[in-house]
Design a protein around this motif. Structure first.
Motif, PDB file in Angstrom:
ATOM      1  N   MET A  52       1.151  -1.148  -0.276  1.00 53.54           N
ATOM      2  CA  MET A  52      -0.179  -0.088  -0.194  1.00 53.54           C
ATOM      3  C   MET A  52       0.836   1.071  -0.195  1.00 53.54           C
ATOM      4  SD  MET A  52      -2.926  -1.384  -0.027  1.00 53.54           S
ATOM      5  CE  MET A  52      -4.496   0.048  -0.058  1.00 53.54           C
ATOM      6  N   THR A  53       2.134   1.258   0.269  1.00 49.39           N
ATOM      7  CA  THR A  53       3.270   2.468   0.479  1.00 49.39           C
ATOM      8  C   THR A  53       4.036   2.241  -0.328  1.00 49.39           C
ATOM      9  OG1 THR A  53       4.060   1.700   2.263  1.00 49.39           O
ATOM     10  CG2 THR A  53       2.409   2.880   2.362  1.00 49.39           C
ATOM     11  N   GLY A  54       4.743   3.099  -1.061  1.00 45.57           N
ATOM     12  CA  GLY A  54       6.004   2.679  -2.099  1.00 45.57           C
ATOM     13  C   GLY A  54       6.802   2.790  -0.873  1.00 45.57           C
ATOM     14  N   PRO A  55       8.469   2.938  -2.352  1.00 50.11           N
ATOM     15  CA  PRO A  55       9.551   3.570  -1.023  1.00 50.11           C
ATOM     16  C   PRO A  55       9.813   4.978  -0.250  1.00 50.11           C
ATOM     17  CG  PRO A  55      10.035   2.450  -3.098  1.00 50.11           C
ATOM     18  CD  PRO A  55       8.541   2.816  -2.784  1.00 50.11           C
ATOM     19  N   ASP A  56       8.613   5.665  -1.040  1.00 53.54           N
ATOM     20  CA  ASP A  56       8.720   6.733  -0.309  1.00 53.54           C
ATOM     21  C   ASP A  56       8.249   7.408   0.846  1.00 53.54           C
ATOM     22  OD1 ASP A  56       6.715   6.743  -1.130  1.00 53.54           O
ATOM     23  OD2 ASP A  56       6.827   8.822  -3.118  1.00 53.54           O
ATOM     24  N   GLY A  57       7.654   5.908   0.788  1.00 53.33           N
ATOM     25  CA  GLY A  57       6.318   6.015   1.948  1.00 53.33           C
ATOM     26  C   GLY A  57       5.245   6.559   1.915  1.00 53.33           C
ATOM     27  N   ARG A  58       5.178   7.211   0.759  1.00 53.88           N
ATOM     28  CA  ARG A  58       3.419   7.460  -0.069  1.00 53.88           C
ATOM     29  C   ARG A  58       2.369   6.089  -0.256  1.00 53.88           C
ATOM     30  NH1 ARG A  58       3.916  12.918  -0.750  1.00 53.88           N
ATOM     31  NH2 ARG A  58       5.954  14.359  -0.197  1.00 53.88           N
ATOM     32  N   LEU A  59       1.654   6.361  -0.466  1.00 52.67           N
ATOM     33  CA  LEU A  59       0.843   5.075  -0.884  1.00 52.67           C
ATOM     34  C   LEU A  59       1.030   5.477  -2.676  1.00 52.67           C
ATOM     35  CD1 LEU A  59      -2.057   4.338   0.066  1.00 52.67           C
ATOM     36  CD2 LEU A  59      -3.119   5.518  -1.338  1.00 52.67           C
ATOM     37  N   SER A  60       1.166   4.005  -2.009  1.00 49.67           N
ATOM     38  CA  SER A  60       1.370   3.059  -3.907  1.00 49.67           C
ATOM     39  C   SER A  60       0.550   3.540  -5.654  1.00 49.67           C
ATOM     40  CB  SER A  60       2.051   1.978  -3.511  1.00 49.67           C
ATOM     41  OG  SER A  60       0.675   1.445  -2.976  1.00 49.67           O
ATOM     42  N   ASP A  61       0.804   2.952  -5.895  1.00 53.14           N
ATOM     43  CA  ASP A  61       0.240   3.388  -7.375  1.00 53.14           C
ATOM     44  C   ASP A  61      -0.694   2.425  -7.254  1.00 53.14           C
ATOM     45  OD1 ASP A  61       1.160   5.294  -8.870  1.00 53.14           O
ATOM     46  OD2 ASP A  61       2.158   4.443 -10.183  1.00 53.14           O
ATOM     47  N   THR A  62      -0.579   0.667  -6.772  1.00 50.74           N
ATOM     48  CA  THR A  62      -0.778   0.148  -6.395  1.00 50.74           C
ATOM     49  C   THR A  62      -1.855  -0.037  -5.396  1.00 50.74           C
ATOM     50  OG1 THR A  62       0.989  -2.071  -6.713  1.00 50.74           O
ATOM     51  CG2 THR A  62      -1.176  -2.357  -5.306  1.00 50.74           C
ATOM     52  N   ALA A  63      -2.283   1.236  -4.686  1.00 49.20           N
ATOM     53  CA  ALA A  63      -2.901   1.170  -3.864  1.00 49.20           C
ATOM     54  C   ALA A  63      -4.366   1.822  -4.380  1.00 49.20           C
ATOM     55  CB  ALA A  63      -2.626   2.426  -2.302  1.00 49.20           C
ATOM     56  N   LYS A  64      -3.795   2.761  -4.424  1.00 51.41           N
ATOM     57  CA  LYS A  64      -4.800   4.143  -6.000  1.00 51.41           C
ATOM     58  C   LYS A  64      -5.131   3.246  -6.877  1.00 51.41           C
ATOM     59  CE  LYS A  64      -0.752   7.976  -5.771  1.00 51.41           C
ATOM     60  NZ  LYS A  64      -0.290   9.067  -5.988  1.00 51.41           N
ATOM     61  N   LYS A  65      -4.882   2.548  -7.730  1.00 53.16           N
ATOM     62  CA  LYS A  65      -5.637   1.367  -8.620  1.00 53.16           C
ATOM     63  C   LYS A  65      -6.949   0.369  -7.841  1.00 53.16           C
ATOM     64  CE  LYS A  65      -1.484   0.552 -11.961  1.00 53.16           C
ATOM     65  NZ  LYS A  65      -0.470   0.149 -12.584  1.00 53.16           N
ATOM     66  N   ALA A  66      -6.061   0.193  -6.234  1.00 47.40           N
ATOM     67  CA  ALA A  66      -7.166  -0.808  -6.006  1.00 47.40           C
ATOM     68  C   ALA A  66      -8.405   0.423  -5.661  1.00 47.40           C
ATOM     69  CB  ALA A  66      -6.759  -1.298  -4.642  1.00 47.40           C
ATOM     70  N   ILE A  67      -7.944   1.590  -5.177  1.00 48.45           N
ATOM     71  CA  ILE A  67      -9.604   2.892  -5.155  1.00 48.45           C
ATOM     72  C   ILE A  67     -10.121   3.207  -5.988  1.00 48.45           C
ATOM     73  CG2 ILE A  67      -9.245   5.075  -3.810  1.00 48.45           C
ATOM     74  CD1 ILE A  67      -6.802   4.700  -1.896  1.00 48.45           C
ATOM     75  N   ALA A  68      -9.488   3.046  -7.441  1.00 47.31           N
ATOM     76  CA  ALA A  68      -9.634   3.175  -8.398  1.00 47.31           C
ATOM     77  C   ALA A  68     -10.895   2.253  -9.198  1.00 47.31           C
ATOM     78  CB  ALA A  68      -8.887   3.778  -9.363  1.00 47.31           C
ATOM     79  N   GLY A  69     -10.457   1.213  -8.521  1.00 45.21           N
ATOM     80  CA  GLY A  69     -11.649   0.163  -8.070  1.00 45.21           C
ATOM     81  C   GLY A  69     -13.063   0.370  -7.180  1.00 45.21           C
ATOM     82  N   MET A  70     -12.503   0.574  -6.423  1.00 44.19           N
ATOM     83  CA  MET A  70     -13.454   0.439  -5.286  1.00 44.19           C
ATOM     84  C   MET A  70     -14.968   1.482  -5.786  1.00 44.19           C
ATOM     85  SD  MET A  70     -12.080  -0.198  -1.957  1.00 44.19           S
ATOM     86  CE  MET A  70     -10.364   0.550  -1.616  1.00 44.19           C
TER      87      MET A  70
END
Length: 501
Positions: free
Chosen positions: A282-300
């Motif tokens: 859910m987070t990337g190396p920078d500690g921010r929300l990852s693209d994986t998380a954002k894509k899952a949110i887009a599905g919701m």
């Protein structure tokens, strides 16, 4: 030793996933178990129970490995009486000791099988299994979830309960003696823990009021993220335990989404995280929300209008989903924002180490990596839901988002960084899509979006048809207009659905 005070995991020294048939039989024989309960969810979202006496080892082996017949037409409306026999078989990993029975009793959650010995395609627990499996195969990752279980406890307002009154709608995290049912909640949590549930914490919630000579106090138990099938099992058993504990205390419990106007409703918020090789994605190396998380949110965001068909399953649900309260109505997401549908809670991603700042000299390396704790939360559902179907729908939506070519654009378009309920933000709010306002509207949205749920064979066609038909049968498309004209209708609806889910 009273085995009701210990989990089977503790006694056997194994995790549930490691339980074998031999372990279970040895446990039964070695601990004086005299009864076995098969428990399984039906279309009303409640656990059903079939009880067997442990007469001898041959009979025990037969029931555990062959299961038993049940009448599927009495459990699910979409199964015809002329061909209704189903098998139920215990899932060994779900075993727990019944904390309430004086006669030592071992309980199992069960799976349904059809006449040919195949998993029942349209059963709730198998639908969730298929959703989790499809997510794994399509993404190469694992889907985990946890619930926030909200409910009201009530009792007649006697002399003791009248002392130290809590402020109306100000019960959040209240301590005794202002909160009256913390000890009850603690006993529920202990029993849930013994049954294998993993919890984060429990607390009193906002709702606190008096009505018709009774005190009503809202509470919440929040769980820890686990594989999504385990999350559903845990929530089902937790609701069963809370109700049974209340019954023994002489208390009343309601998981209904709304029990009166003007007071906090009860939701079933679902947190989730996506894991790969033990790492939270859910987070990337920078500690921010990852693209994986954002894509899952887009599905919701995309399937939100039809998720309500599974997560908001009776007319009272839509008395909670009204504007200008903490329950969401607009389809949007944001950080630490309780006015949105999907919230990204505060994570432990700060570079600052907090513990040693208030505990001088203490080592700072204790605790888990903050990134492992990051989740996102969908806030629309309530306990009218069939928990297995709800989690299957959310899991499907997240997988759908990870497969959408324009997922990141959808996530960007639906992100808000404002309180959309404030007057000054009305223009922004007016441009957002809205959740359905009735069971009937949710049924229409499910009919439009059913292809996403039926992909990979996750949701059976009969299950979707039955869900649409059941929601349409409420005839509640004008429910809010009728409530404005008929002030007694709210009380009638609350009474009818007080014990839902």
């Amino acid at each position: 030793m009273d085995i009701r005070n210990y989990s089977i995991t503790t006694i056997l020294g194994k995790s549930p996933e490691e339980f074998t048939l031999e372990d279970i039989i040895a446990f039964i024989n070695g601990n004086g178990i005299r009864m076995v309960n098969f428990m399984y969810p039906a279309a009303d979202g409640k656990l059903k129970t079939l009880t067997f006496p442990v007469t001898d080892e041959n009979y025990l082996l037969t029931i555990l490995t062959c299961g038993e017949r049940v009448d599927g037409s009495s459990l699910f409306s979409f199964i015809e009486a002329g061909n209704s026999d189903l098998y139920v078989l215990p899932r060994i990993a779900t075993a727990f000791v019944d904390p309430f029975e004086e006669i030592p009793t071992l309980c199992f959650l069960c799976a349904f099988f059809d006449k040919d010995g195949n998993r029942l395609e349209c059963s709730p627990e198998y639908t969730l299994h298929k959703a989790a499996d499809a997510f794994r195969k399509a993404t190469g990752m694992e889907y985990e979830a946890m619930g926030e279980l909200e409910y009201y406890v009530s009792a007649p307002e006697d002399e003791d309960l009248s002392m130290y009154p809590a402020s109306d709608q100000k019960g959040y995290h209240e301590s005794a003696p202002f909160a009256k049912f913390n000890q009850f909640r603690a006993e529920c949590m202990f029993n849930i823990m013994i049954a294998g549930g993993r919890m984060k914490y429990g607390h009193s919630e906002v709702g606190n009021f008096r009505m018709d000579g009774r005190i009503y106090e809202q509470h919440e138990i929040e769980f820890l993220p686990v594989p999504v099938e385990k999350a559903a099992d845990t929530l089902m058993v937790a609701k069963w335990i809370i109700r049974n504990t209340a019954y023994r205390y002489g208390l009343d419990v309601s998981f209904a989404p709304k029990i009166t106007t003007g007071k906090a409703g009860s939701g079933l918020h679902v947190h989730m995280r996506i894991m790969k090789d033990g790492k939270n994605m859910m987070t990337g190396p920078d500690g921010r929300l990852s693209d994986t998380a954002k894509k899952a949110i887009a599905g919701m965001m995309t399937l939100a209008p039809s998720i309500t068909a599974f997560g908001n399953a009776n007319p009272v649900s839509y008395l909670r989903l009204v504007p200008h309260q903490e329950a969401p109505t607009s389809i949007c997401w944001g950080d630490r924002n309780r006015s949105v549908l999907v919230r990204v809670p505060l994570g432990w991603n700060s570079a600052e180490e907090m513990f040693s700042k208030i505990n001088p000299g203490a080592p700072a390396e204790f605790g888990a990596d903050g990134a492992s704790r990051q989740t996102v939360e969908i806030r629309s559902a309530d306990c009218s839901a069939d928990i297995y179907l709800l989690l299957a729908a959310i899991c499907t939506a997240c997988r759908h988002g990870l497969e959408m070519p324009d997922a990141l654009e959808t996530a960007e378009r639906t992100y808000v960084d404002i309180d959309i309920h404030k007057k000054e933000n009305a223009e922004k709010a007016s441009g957002l899509a809205q959740l359905p306002d009735s069971c009937s509207a949710s049924a229409d949205r499910l009919a439009e979006q059913r292809e996403a749920y039926e992909k990979y064979g996750v949701f059976d066609r009969l299950m979707i048809d039955a869900t649409i038909s059941r929601l349409k049968a409420y005839n509640d498309s004008d429910i809010r207009q009728r409530l404005e004209k008929d002030h007694g209708l709210m009380s009638e609806l609350v009474k009818e659905y007080y014990y839902c889910g």
